[in-house]
Design a protein around this motif. Sequence first.
Motif, mmCIF file in Angstrom:
data_model
loop_
_atom_site.group_PDB
_atom_site.id
_atom_site.type_symbol
_atom_site.label_atom_id
_atom_site.label_comp_id
_atom_site.label_asym_id
_atom_site.label_seq_id
_atom_site.Cartn_x
_atom_site.Cartn_y
_atom_site.Cartn_z
ATOM 1 N N PHE A 172 0.829 -1.211 0.000
ATOM 2 C CA PHE A 172 0.000 0.000 0.000
ATOM 3 C C PHE A 172 0.864 1.264 0.000
ATOM 4 O O PHE A 172 0.646 2.163 -0.785
ATOM 5 N N ALA A 173 1.831 1.302 0.906
ATOM 6 C CA ALA A 173 2.588 2.534 1.131
ATOM 7 C C ALA A 173 3.609 2.768 0.018
ATOM 8 O O ALA A 173 4.070 1.819 -0.626
ATOM 9 N N SER A 174 3.967 4.040 -0.170
ATOM 10 C CA SER A 174 5.002 4.336 -1.161
ATOM 11 C C SER A 174 6.379 4.034 -0.571
ATOM 12 O O SER A 174 7.317 3.696 -1.285
ATOM 13 N N LYS A 175 6.502 4.158 0.760
ATOM 14 C CA LYS A 175 7.778 3.869 1.414
ATOM 15 C C LYS A 175 7.511 3.449 2.860
ATOM 16 O O LYS A 175 6.639 4.043 3.525
ATOM 17 N N VAL A 176 8.252 2.455 3.335
ATOM 18 C CA VAL A 176 8.118 2.017 4.729
ATOM 19 C C VAL A 176 9.485 2.122 5.404
ATOM 20 O O VAL A 176 10.453 1.493 4.960
ATOM 21 N N THR A 177 9.564 2.915 6.448
ATOM 22 C CA THR A 177 10.800 2.995 7.231
ATOM 23 C C THR A 177 10.658 2.054 8.424
ATOM 24 O O THR A 177 9.691 2.147 9.179
#
Length: 314
Positions: A172-177
């Motif tokens: 879903f997310a564009s980026k996961v930290t």
Amino acid sequence: MSQHHRVIIIGSGPAGLTAAIYTARANLAPFVIEGEPSSTSDQPGGQLMLTTEVENFPGFPEGVMGPELMMRFRDQAAKFGATFLTAKATKVEFGEKPLKVHVRDEVFTADSVIVSTGAQSLMLGLQDEERLIGHGLSTCATCDGFFFRGKEIAVVGGGDSAIEEASFLTKFASKVTLIHRRDSFRASKIMQERALNNPKIEVRWNTAVSEIIGDDQLQGVNLVDTVTGAQSTLEIAGLFIAIGHRPNTDVFKGVLDMEDSGYLITRPDSTYTNIPGVFACGDVKDHTYRQAITAAGSGCMAAIDAERWLEQHH
Ligand code: NAP
């Protein structure tokens, strides 16, 4: 209020209230010790009281607010004759019949008991954490990942849950930290590789969340390097805390069989515990699925197990 009951249900999340609906419809007049309003554990209604919109519970195509869903469960159980006590069980005595459940100075007896006290997500213990649950802060990627389509988010933790959630959230997310307080993961090697090879996941090693930023909605976090003490800010739309869960089983220690981690042990494919007439359902015995629908399903199983056991033994 009668002190003896055919069925006492301890806990009132999806598992306990489904067990209440089924046992009530079996004319067993269940007595539900529903917990006490508190911020993070044992509250009436369980963990769904801490969420906002629930979109994956079948039958609600438009979604439903977690607390409203639990009120509906409760109303349905009450309609068929379940009664409720808003309190926590403080001690149980299951050594002889009738079974005994203490609520402070009061003692309730029962022919059978269904344990559905649930589990709680471990939290970081930061100010504003509880206030922002359901407003950008979550403890369940399966439940809430969908709300972060195309957004930048973060996951805290370094175990299998954190890595599994981070990987899942990249859908879903564009980026996961991935924020982890040490310089190596606790998670299994295969899970680690999956995360480290995922171009959408960036790992922030030796990093802890020192502050959650946001008034009505989470907007970011302040971070601190656990080695150097250097501080930084990360702007994100969502923060998933995945640092483990704890089942609410303190009151059953030494009475019901449980794993080292505290989860109750039930006989395979049933809700039978080691004590005849005592059944367990929902997250208190499930560290795998942890969903409202699976908890409700196992609450139904516990009610049927209890009803059949009562037919045979009473
Ligand atoms: P876990 O293994 O206990 O890991 C918790 C993680 O959170 C650890 O990395 C820990 O850091 C970190 N942590 C704990 N307290 C923290 C705090 N206050 N602040 C920051 N970080 C904190 O829990 P889990 O990942 O939920 O897994 C629980 C069990 O389920 C494990 O046995 C796991 O293998 C299993 N599981 C398996 C799968 C799978 O196989 N697919 C998926 C999920 C879970 P430290 O490492 O520094 O202690």
